[in-house]
Structure formats: structure tokens, C-alpha cells
Design an enzyme around this catalytic site. Structure first.
Site, PDB file in Angstrom:
ATOM      1  N   HIS A   1       0.983  -1.115   0.009  1.00 57.92           N
ATOM      2  CA  HIS A   1       0.148   0.069  -0.014  1.00 57.92           C
ATOM      3  C   HIS A   1       0.954   1.338   0.091  1.00 57.92           C
ATOM      4  CE1 HIS A   1       0.731  -0.338   4.333  1.00 57.92           C
ATOM      5  NE2 HIS A   1       0.780   0.795   4.410  1.00 57.92           N
TER       6      HIS A   1
ATOM      7  N   HIS B   1       4.764   8.825  12.933  1.00 60.44           N
ATOM      8  CA  HIS B   1       3.710   7.443  13.235  1.00 60.44           C
ATOM      9  C   HIS B   1       4.679   6.350  13.718  1.00 60.44           C
ATOM     10  CE1 HIS B   1       5.025   6.683   9.053  1.00 60.44           C
ATOM     11  NE2 HIS B   1       4.247   5.693   9.075  1.00 60.44           N
TER      12      HIS B   1
END
Length: 314
Positions: free
Chosen positions: A115, A179
Site C-alpha cells: 500500500h 507515526h
């Protein structure tokens, strides 16, 4: 020939754990505007700098950088799957040129992208195959990793080649910003997990589903405040984005890997993709950049941003 840059965060969690509808709508609006820019530019080639999340690259051989001369998107989470339209001869020439510039890059004739690459293509072009594309993998989760300086120099070498290619080129950086999703680590891993990190290609559908379920569960815990994952860091994110916009790209050379982990989280190393993309653009000369969107989105475990840029002379 002209060059255009689009950098954007990605998330596999969209559609699984989402923020408020108005936040999703704003992200989609910003991405639609990016698609409009790409459509108007009508690139003859797209070069995507992207990470991998132990879906296509593993510790059996983990290069810091790899250029794909042929590539397939695996379709993890809800990302698009299928073969990418890679111009193999051009990708090979790119690899030779980058190596001649003293950047040791690997070459793959059977690259698998996840992805991290596919979502960027979907967001910016609507498909995997609208334009010819060369994927450039940058290791961003599996220590030891190259420095930001090396990522910048990789981008510079790619950009110098592209500036001579005689094509309208879209360069894309996909990843970041702060993140730390639950990506397993080799250090201290059980034998089973270690084997998956070393040689985990082509897992069973059940194994992939279980891994994705763990990521979704981690996002829900993160939103609830019941998580050991590194918190998002909007201040650090904005400082990094401002640095890119300033044009003083060599300033990233002073950002150490330890500092990135400390301030942005273990997966914040994906900012290498942005640095490489801006490095490619900077090889054409001074540029002007615009920050289109930034928001810390806990549901997606990401400091989420979008930027675009072009040569200042345009």
C-alpha cells in the site's frame, strides 16, 4: 523537460478505523485537487519513492534502496493489486546512472510493492497503470537504514537522470510523517516472527488477514489512549515540512536516525521518501513548494500531510 512533485502520507487504515467524516472529506478533497494537478500536468513518467512494510522486502536481502524494473502491487488491506506498467529499459538506465553517481542501489526485476506505493498511485492517478511508473523502494522500517543524507543524494542522482530523459516527470514521495504503527522488529523477535521478517513473502490469506486485524486493533487502542505506541508529534511534523518548503534541503543531513525515532516514532523514517522526492526536484534547480494539508490523525496512527512543488522558474 518539466518536473512536478507530489508528496503525501498514506494509511492502510482508511475504511477500517476512520476519523470524523469531515476529516475524511477534507483528505479526499485535498487528494482530488492533487489528482487534478497531475491530470493537467499529464506526466509521461511517474517515479514513486515508497517504503515497504515487510510485504515485499525482507531481511533475507534488505537493500537500503532498490529500483524496480518490473513490479507488482500485492493488494494488502484495500489497496489496488496488479502489475505496474514499468518501462524496464528506462528503469535499468536509471539504475546504471544512479550507481554511476556513487549511490549503491539494488535492482529488482520482480519487485513487490504494498500500500505504501499503490495507495499513492491510486490517490494521485486513480489507478496503478494510468502512466508509466518506476517504483523506487527506500527501506524505512528495517534497521540498519541509510541516513537522510543518503536518501537526499539518491533523489539528487535520480533527478539528474530524469532531467536528461526528455520526459514530463511526476516524482512522488509516499510516507510519514510522525507515526509508529505496530511493525514487528527483528531484535528480540520470537523464532516465528523472525522467520516472517526474514522470509515472509506471499503469506497465506489467513496470515495476512491476521496481521491486518492486529493493525486495526492497534489503531483502536491508540485512539482510546490505551497504547504503548509512540505519540504523534505535530510540532516535529510541521518543522520537517517547513524545512522541505524552505528549499534548504541539505539541512536534513543533520537529522540522525536515532533522533527521528525519538521524535517521530519508528515509522517516521518514511520521511526518507519525501526527502528523496524533493532531492530529485532540487536537481532541476530552485523550487517552490506548497503545504496543502496537515493534520495529526490518531485513527490512522499518522501525522498526515500533502505537499506539492515545482521548479521556481515555472
Amino acid at each position: 523537460m518539466p518536473i512536478q512533485l507530489e508528496c503525501l502520507s498514506h494509511t492502510p487504515l482508511h475504511g477500517y478505523v476512520d476519523p470524523a467524516p469531515e476529516v475524511v472529506a477534507e483528505v479526499e478533497r485535498v487528494q482530488a485537487a492533487a489528482r487534478d494537478r497531475v491530470r493537467a500536468f499529464d506526466p509521461e513518467l511517474v517515479v514513486v519513492f515508497a517504503p515497504d512494510h515487510f510485504n515485499g522486502f525482507f531481511y533475507d536481502v534488505m537493500p537500503p534502496f532498490c529500483i524496480g524494473a518490473a513490479a507488482t502491487a500485492i493488494g494488502d488491506f484495500k489497496s489496488l493489486a496488479g502489475k505496474l506498467p514499468v518501462p524496464a529499459d528506462l528503469a535499468l538506465s536509471l539504475a546504471e546512472s544512479v550507481m554511476a553517481a556513487d549511490i549503491d542501489v539494488a535492482l529488482s526485476h520482480r519487485m513487490q510493492v504494498d500500500h505504501g506505493c499503490a495507495d499513492a498511485l491510486a490517490a494521485l492517478t486513480g489507478s496503478l497503470h494510468r502512466y508509466p511508473v518506476i517504483p523506487v523502494f527506500i527501506n524505512s522500517v528495517a534497521p540498519p537504514m541509510a541516513t537522510l543524507r543518503r536518501a537526499r543524494l539518491l533523489g539528487d542522482a535520480v533527478g539528474r537522470f530524469l532531467s536528461r530523459a526528455g520526459k514530463r516527470v511526476l516524482v512522488v514521495g509516499s510516507g510519514g510523517i510522525s507515526h509508529e504503527p505496530p511493525v514487528p522488529e527483528l531484535a528480540g523477535a520470537s523464532e516465528e516472527v523472525a522467520e516472517r521478517l526474514i522470509a515472509g513473502r506471499n503469506p497465506s490469506p489467513e496470515s495476512r488477514a491476521a496481521r491486518q486485524a492486529r493493525t486495526v486493533a492497534a489503531a483502536k487502542s491508540f485512539v482510546a489512549g490505551d497504547s504503548h505506541l509512540h505519540p504523534l508529534n505535530p510540532e516535529w511534523d510541521r518543522a520537517f515540512l517547513s524545512l522541505l518548503a524552505s528549499g534548504e534541503l541539505t539541512a536534513v543531513d543533520g537529522m540522525t536516525n536515532d533522533a527521528i525515532t525519538r521524535d517521530g516514532g519508528k515509522s517516521a523514517h518514511e520521511i526518507r521518501t519525501w526527502v528523496a522526492a524533493f532531492g530529485a526536484l532540487a536537481a532541476y534547480g530552485p523550487y517552490r513548494a506548497s503545504l496543502d494539508f496537515y493534520r495529526a490523525i490518531p485513527e490512522w496512527i499518522a501525522g498526515f500531510a500533502t505537499m506539492h512543488a515545482e521548479p521556481a522558474a515555472v
